[in-house]
Design a protein around this motif. Structure first.
Motif, PDB file in Angstrom:
ATOM      1  N   PRO A  26       0.873  -1.220  -0.169  1.00 55.83           N
ATOM      2  CA  PRO A  26      -0.006  -0.141  -0.122  1.00 55.83           C
ATOM      3  C   PRO A  26       0.930   1.435  -0.106  1.00 55.83           C
ATOM      4  O   PRO A  26       0.432   2.138  -0.735  1.00 55.83           O
ATOM      5  CB  PRO A  26      -0.751  -0.143   1.412  1.00 55.83           C
ATOM      6  CG  PRO A  26      -0.911  -1.553   1.491  1.00 55.83           C
ATOM      7  CD  PRO A  26       0.377  -1.925   1.056  1.00 55.83           C
ATOM      8  N   LEU A  27       1.870   1.137   0.934  1.00 57.72           N
ATOM      9  CA  LEU A  27       2.940   2.410   0.602  1.00 57.72           C
ATOM     10  C   LEU A  27       3.628   2.822  -0.635  1.00 57.72           C
ATOM     11  O   LEU A  27       3.655   3.704  -1.295  1.00 57.72           O
ATOM     12  CB  LEU A  27       3.841   2.175   1.799  1.00 57.72           C
ATOM     13  CG  LEU A  27       4.981   3.480   1.521  1.00 57.72           C
ATOM     14  CD1 LEU A  27       4.264   4.709   2.167  1.00 57.72           C
ATOM     15  CD2 LEU A  27       6.347   3.072   2.751  1.00 57.72           C
ATOM     16  N   CYS A  28       4.008   1.591  -1.336  1.00 58.68           N
ATOM     17  CA  CYS A  28       4.363   1.700  -2.616  1.00 58.68           C
ATOM     18  C   CYS A  28       3.539   2.311  -3.439  1.00 58.68           C
ATOM     19  O   CYS A  28       3.602   3.271  -4.492  1.00 58.68           O
ATOM     20  CB  CYS A  28       5.221   0.450  -3.030  1.00 58.68           C
ATOM     21  SG  CYS A  28       6.544  -0.205  -1.995  1.00 58.68           S
ATOM     22  N   TRP A  42       7.539  14.391   2.427  1.00 61.23           N
ATOM     23  CA  TRP A  42       7.309  12.947   3.295  1.00 61.23           C
ATOM     24  C   TRP A  42       8.853  12.571   3.410  1.00 61.23           C
ATOM     25  O   TRP A  42       9.054  12.210   4.753  1.00 61.23           O
ATOM     26  CB  TRP A  42       6.348  12.026   2.606  1.00 61.23           C
ATOM     27  CG  TRP A  42       6.221  10.671   3.434  1.00 61.23           C
ATOM     28  CD1 TRP A  42       5.864  10.147   4.452  1.00 61.23           C
ATOM     29  CD2 TRP A  42       7.034   9.752   2.767  1.00 61.23           C
ATOM     30  NE1 TRP A  42       6.151   9.046   4.620  1.00 61.23           N
ATOM     31  CE2 TRP A  42       6.717   8.435   3.740  1.00 61.23           C
ATOM     32  CE3 TRP A  42       7.962   9.479   1.686  1.00 61.23           C
ATOM     33  CZ2 TRP A  42       7.199   7.148   3.466  1.00 61.23           C
ATOM     34  CZ3 TRP A  42       8.248   8.046   1.448  1.00 61.23           C
ATOM     35  CH2 TRP A  42       8.212   6.944   2.289  1.00 61.23           C
ATOM     36  N   ALA A  43       9.617  12.346   2.626  1.00 67.34           N
ATOM     37  CA  ALA A  43      10.607  11.568   2.436  1.00 67.34           C
ATOM     38  C   ALA A  43      11.503  12.053   3.457  1.00 67.34           C
ATOM     39  O   ALA A  43      12.449  11.672   4.273  1.00 67.34           O
ATOM     40  CB  ALA A  43      11.353  11.193   1.462  1.00 67.34           C
ATOM     41  N   LEU A  44      11.712  13.580   3.476  1.00 67.50           N
ATOM     42  CA  LEU A  44      12.738  14.353   4.184  1.00 67.50           C
ATOM     43  C   LEU A  44      12.484  14.307   5.433  1.00 67.50           C
ATOM     44  O   LEU A  44      13.047  14.206   6.415  1.00 67.50           O
ATOM     45  CB  LEU A  44      12.798  15.728   3.469  1.00 67.50           C
ATOM     46  CG  LEU A  44      13.179  15.780   2.064  1.00 67.50           C
ATOM     47  CD1 LEU A  44      13.451  17.351   1.572  1.00 67.50           C
ATOM     48  CD2 LEU A  44      14.744  15.007   2.195  1.00 67.50           C
ATOM     49  N   GLU A  45      11.011  14.289   5.841  1.00 63.66           N
ATOM     50  CA  GLU A  45      10.240  14.273   7.155  1.00 63.66           C
ATOM     51  C   GLU A  45      11.007  12.935   7.932  1.00 63.66           C
ATOM     52  O   GLU A  45      11.420  13.087   9.072  1.00 63.66           O
ATOM     53  CB  GLU A  45       9.114  14.363   7.248  1.00 63.66           C
ATOM     54  CG  GLU A  45       8.614  14.511   8.751  1.00 63.66           C
ATOM     55  CD  GLU A  45       6.943  14.662   8.793  1.00 63.66           C
ATOM     56  OE1 GLU A  45       6.617  15.573   9.260  1.00 63.66           O
ATOM     57  OE2 GLU A  45       6.269  13.774   8.145  1.00 63.66           O
ATOM     58  N   GLU A  46      10.599  11.806   7.068  1.00 59.79           N
ATOM     59  CA  GLU A  46      11.094  10.562   7.614  1.00 59.79           C
ATOM     60  C   GLU A  46      12.453  10.375   7.770  1.00 59.79           C
ATOM     61  O   GLU A  46      12.731   9.759   8.736  1.00 59.79           O
ATOM     62  CB  GLU A  46      10.313   9.491   6.621  1.00 59.79           C
ATOM     63  CG  GLU A  46       9.068   9.443   6.534  1.00 59.79           C
ATOM     64  CD  GLU A  46       8.248   9.289   7.857  1.00 59.79           C
ATOM     65  OE1 GLU A  46       8.453   8.919   8.796  1.00 59.79           O
ATOM     66  OE2 GLU A  46       6.891   9.996   7.853  1.00 59.79           O
ATOM     67  N   LEU A 155       0.043  10.670   3.633  1.00 63.25           N
ATOM     68  CA  LEU A 155      -1.421  11.219   3.335  1.00 63.25           C
ATOM     69  C   LEU A 155      -1.557  12.529   3.859  1.00 63.25           C
ATOM     70  O   LEU A 155      -2.357  13.589   3.519  1.00 63.25           O
ATOM     71  CB  LEU A 155      -2.675  10.222   4.140  1.00 63.25           C
ATOM     72  CG  LEU A 155      -2.941   9.055   3.478  1.00 63.25           C
ATOM     73  CD1 LEU A 155      -3.724   8.165   4.217  1.00 63.25           C
ATOM     74  CD2 LEU A 155      -3.540   9.184   2.199  1.00 63.25           C
ATOM     75  N   TYR A 156      -0.928  12.900   4.864  1.00 68.16           N
ATOM     76  CA  TYR A 156      -0.745  14.161   5.319  1.00 68.16           C
ATOM     77  C   TYR A 156      -0.283  15.318   4.269  1.00 68.16           C
ATOM     78  O   TYR A 156      -0.634  16.292   3.907  1.00 68.16           O
ATOM     79  CB  TYR A 156      -0.188  14.356   6.892  1.00 68.16           C
ATOM     80  CG  TYR A 156       0.154  15.786   7.054  1.00 68.16           C
ATOM     81  CD1 TYR A 156      -0.912  16.517   7.989  1.00 68.16           C
ATOM     82  CD2 TYR A 156       1.475  16.406   6.704  1.00 68.16           C
ATOM     83  CE1 TYR A 156      -0.530  17.920   8.242  1.00 68.16           C
ATOM     84  CE2 TYR A 156       1.540  17.610   7.059  1.00 68.16           C
ATOM     85  CZ  TYR A 156       0.678  18.723   7.939  1.00 68.16           C
ATOM     86  OH  TYR A 156       0.872  19.678   8.123  1.00 68.16           O
TER      87      TYR A 156
END
Length: 173
Positions: A26-28, A42-46, A155-156
């Motif tokens: 589902p993420l992919c 999203w990626a930079l926050e993670e 999603l955010y």
């Protein structure tokens, strides 16, 4: 998921998760249909979260994130960002702890999403691998929680990426 990871561990794989991991599909999929800028944010926050879990000096990871943000904002060009990303991946090879190595790779993959969102899942593959390496007996619930966090956070950003006003020209086309 547990069987998939156990099989990867038995085969002595460095990365224990892939796009074939059922729980990550589902993420992919969400990454593949999301706005590129949402995936970057999203990626930079993670990546920042992953960098906080590195138990040795994480300066190359933090520098990589700062550089990727500058690249996404159009303040620097790709060659400078590539150098920071490669330094982050090199840091992974210089540490002895397998969890820390995976976290450095997770940050490098996350920062590479500025180039293409296709690097986004790599963040999860490596960060979840780090969880297994760090918590070999009780990683499964932590991994499920982290996957749920990935989805919630992406999603955010799908709803809020427009709030970021500063983008490199190549990201606005």
């Amino acid at each position: 998921m547990k069987e998939y990871v156990e099989k990867a561990l038995h085969k002595k794989r460095g990365i224990l998760f892939t796009q074939k991991t059922e729980e990550l599909q589902p993420l992919c999929l969400l990454i593949s249909v999301s706005d590129r800028r949402a995936v970057i944010l999203w990626a930079l926050e993670e990546a920042e979260r992953a960098a906080k879990n590195i138990s040795v000096s994480n300066e190359s990871a933090l520098q990589c994130i700062r550089t990727a943000r500058d690249w996404a904002h159009g303040k620097i060009k790709m060659p400078l960002a590539r150098k920071a990303i490669l330094a982050c991946h090199a840091a992974a090879k210089s540490v002895k702890d397998a969890a820390d190595a995976a976290l450095f790779h997770a940050v490098g993959q996350a920062c590479s999403t500025v180039h293409t969102p296709k690097h986004g899942p790599g963040l999860a593959f490596y960060e979840l691998t780090a969880l297994v390496r760090r918590f070999p007996k009780d990683w499964e619930d932590k991994a499920k929680e982290r996957i749920a966090d990935y989805l919630t956070d992406l999603l955010y950003w799908q709803e809020h990426w427009q709030e970021e006003k500063e983008w490199a020209d190549f990201l606005t086309k």
